[in-house]
Design an enzyme around this catalytic site. Sequence first.
Site, PDB file in Angstrom:
ATOM      1  N   CYS A   1      -4.693   8.400  10.091  1.00 21.59           N
ATOM      2  CA  CYS A   1      -4.696   7.831  11.439  1.00 21.59           C
ATOM      3  C   CYS A   1      -4.247   8.854  12.468  1.00 21.59           C
ATOM      4  O   CYS A   1      -3.343   9.646  12.225  1.00 21.59           O
ATOM      5  CB  CYS A   1      -3.758   6.621  11.509  1.00 21.59           C
ATOM      6  SG  CYS A   1      -4.400   5.138  10.718  1.00 21.59           S
TER       7      CYS A   1
ATOM      8  N   LYS B   1       0.830  -1.215   0.000  1.00 15.57           N
ATOM      9  CA  LYS B   1       0.000   0.000   0.000  1.00 15.57           C
ATOM     10  C   LYS B   1       0.860   1.259   0.000  1.00 15.57           C
ATOM     11  O   LYS B   1       0.622   2.206  -0.764  1.00 15.57           O
ATOM     12  CB  LYS B   1      -0.911   0.005   1.228  1.00 15.57           C
ATOM     13  CG  LYS B   1      -1.677   1.311   1.440  1.00 15.57           C
ATOM     14  CD  LYS B   1      -2.494   1.299   2.703  1.00 15.57           C
ATOM     15  CE  LYS B   1      -1.680   1.588   3.939  1.00 15.57           C
ATOM     16  NZ  LYS B   1      -1.517   3.039   4.210  1.00 15.57           N
ATOM     17  N   ASN B   2       1.881   1.283   0.848  1.00 15.90           N
ATOM     18  CA  ASN B   2       2.686   2.493   0.992  1.00 15.90           C
ATOM     19  C   ASN B   2       3.582   2.758  -0.207  1.00 15.90           C
ATOM     20  O   ASN B   2       4.134   3.851  -0.331  1.00 15.90           O
ATOM     21  CB  ASN B   2       3.528   2.412   2.267  1.00 15.90           C
ATOM     22  CG  ASN B   2       2.689   2.527   3.518  1.00 15.90           C
ATOM     23  OD1 ASN B   2       1.550   3.009   3.480  1.00 15.90           O
ATOM     24  ND2 ASN B   2       3.218   2.069   4.649  1.00 15.90           N
TER      25      ASN B   2
ATOM     26  N   ARG C   1       2.010  14.875  12.380  1.00 13.87           N
ATOM     27  CA  ARG C   1       2.813  14.602  11.191  1.00 13.87           C
ATOM     28  C   ARG C   1       2.687  15.811  10.274  1.00 13.87           C
ATOM     29  O   ARG C   1       1.947  15.796   9.292  1.00 13.87           O
ATOM     30  CB  ARG C   1       2.338  13.321  10.502  1.00 13.87           C
ATOM     31  CG  ARG C   1       2.518  12.092  11.384  1.00 13.87           C
ATOM     32  CD  ARG C   1       2.287  10.809  10.623  1.00 13.87           C
ATOM     33  NE  ARG C   1       0.872  10.566  10.389  1.00 13.87           N
ATOM     34  CZ  ARG C   1       0.408   9.500   9.749  1.00 13.87           C
ATOM     35  NH1 ARG C   1       1.224   8.599   9.283  1.00 13.87           N
ATOM     36  NH2 ARG C   1      -0.884   9.329   9.587  1.00 13.87           N
TER      37      ARG C   1
ATOM     38  N   ASP D   1       5.758   0.933  11.808  1.00 10.18           N
ATOM     39  CA  ASP D   1       4.531   0.258  11.406  1.00 10.18           C
ATOM     40  C   ASP D   1       4.455  -1.186  11.893  1.00 10.18           C
ATOM     41  O   ASP D   1       3.444  -1.852  11.692  1.00 10.18           O
ATOM     42  CB  ASP D   1       4.378   0.286   9.885  1.00 10.18           C
ATOM     43  CG  ASP D   1       3.824   1.609   9.379  1.00 10.18           C
ATOM     44  OD1 ASP D   1       3.405   2.428  10.210  1.00 10.18           O
ATOM     45  OD2 ASP D   1       3.801   1.815   8.149  1.00 10.18           O
TER      46      ASP D   1
ATOM     47  N   ARG E   1      -8.147  -0.333   5.384  1.00 12.77           N
ATOM     48  CA  ARG E   1      -7.263   0.637   4.750  1.00 12.77           C
ATOM     49  C   ARG E   1      -5.918   0.019   4.368  1.00 12.77           C
ATOM     50  O   ARG E   1      -5.252   0.520   3.468  1.00 12.77           O
ATOM     51  CB  ARG E   1      -7.006   1.826   5.692  1.00 12.77           C
ATOM     52  CG  ARG E   1      -8.219   2.705   5.946  1.00 12.77           C
ATOM     53  CD  ARG E   1      -7.825   3.927   6.774  1.00 12.77           C
ATOM     54  NE  ARG E   1      -6.631   4.555   6.222  1.00 12.77           N
ATOM     55  CZ  ARG E   1      -5.528   4.808   6.922  1.00 12.77           C
ATOM     56  NH1 ARG E   1      -5.467   4.499   8.192  1.00 12.77           N
ATOM     57  NH2 ARG E   1      -4.496   5.379   6.343  1.00 12.77           N
TER      58      ARG E   1
END
Length: 428
Positions: free
Chosen positions: A125, A22-23, A130, A315, A407
């Site tokens: 999230c 995903k990232n 951030r 993560d 997600r």
Amino acid sequence: MDRIRITGGIPLEGDIPISGAKNAALPLMAASLLTDEPLQLANLPHLMDISTLANLLTSLGVDITMEGDATEDGHIGRVLTLTSGDLSGATAPYDLVRKMRASILVLGPLLARAGEAQVSLPGGCAIGTRPVDLHLDGLTELGAEIELTDGYIQARAPRGLTGSIIRFPKASVGATENLLMAATLADGETVLENAAREPEVADLSNCLVSMGAVIEGIGTDRLVISGVPHLTGARYRVMPDRVETGTFAIAAAITGGDLTLRHAQGALVNAVTEVMERAGVETWEDEDTLRVRRNGSAISAVDVITQPYPGFPTDMQAQVMALMAFSDGASMITETIFENRFMHVPELARMGADITISGSSAMVRGVKSLKGAPVMATDLRASVSLVLAGLAATGETLVNRVYHLDRGYERLVEKLAACGARIERISD
């Protein structure tokens, strides 16, 4: 609202296919804005975040078609073709951006290609502050004019972007990716110093090179980009998801099981497997598989500190904490990336975990067993840590607010169930 019900205590055994990352997929999709030719991306996971960004790109005038799921030995990865022929606008609205922080990644490409962009300040999230300052400061160095108005980033580059030397005060994956994409179409040479070294940044760089970008230093903390007048289309395959790989590796360890993770790259999760091996878990890897096994041995307590790549990933912090909750001893887990990423601790404590937080560190004292309980997911990685704990706990665990899982984890319930887990998704 959907929930996940788990009856724990079953060692997982079998094969699990690892999905595309995903990232990595999200910035690759944003890169389609840099060219008017088709960019075909294979191995995209079917996730809520992917759909959210696809909707955002469509609102900007990108034509997106799905060529059908590419299936190989049971491995499913979507193939999308994104064509940004004539952009219909340069505004990324709040209603779409608020759902996912990665939406900020359209800012650099839009500015570089269209000369302007209006992007809502992002959501995502709630795991800590951030800020997007690094993105905006870097684009300003490239010659952009930026204002913050009514919750929107208003950016203009009427004379185009110009290469510059940019040194990030701290490594940032998102800022590195945004500046990297913008610099590919800037006039002259751009140097990104203290750039993020994460594999997803390298994946984006490699895709951009296949589109005609000129980038040196891929995989290092110093990227040199020589701007070109335009980029072309390309075909590119998204890298495997290293967080999903690590998560299923811990699923094998925490249940005392034996899993073979297919379409994985063991080198991407070295920091995770090193921790697991110190904890007494066996791992083997070859070119595209990773096998993880713990048969009968106790879990040894291991201290963990999250760090930028190639260190232990933030993560994976919640997942390794779930594993350490079952350890024989006490471990200290220190979070250095985000200041609010221990929200899973109270939920693990509801299941009987013995965890004490002091500032940015958590002392985890292992217990013989956890007991299933109703728990509440607070963010993406916290939610999967509760699933892991439920797989190893006695009795029934109900994980609420599982939309967080949608997600970032493709077919999580199905993959675990196929390896023997008693797990199901239920709707009220």
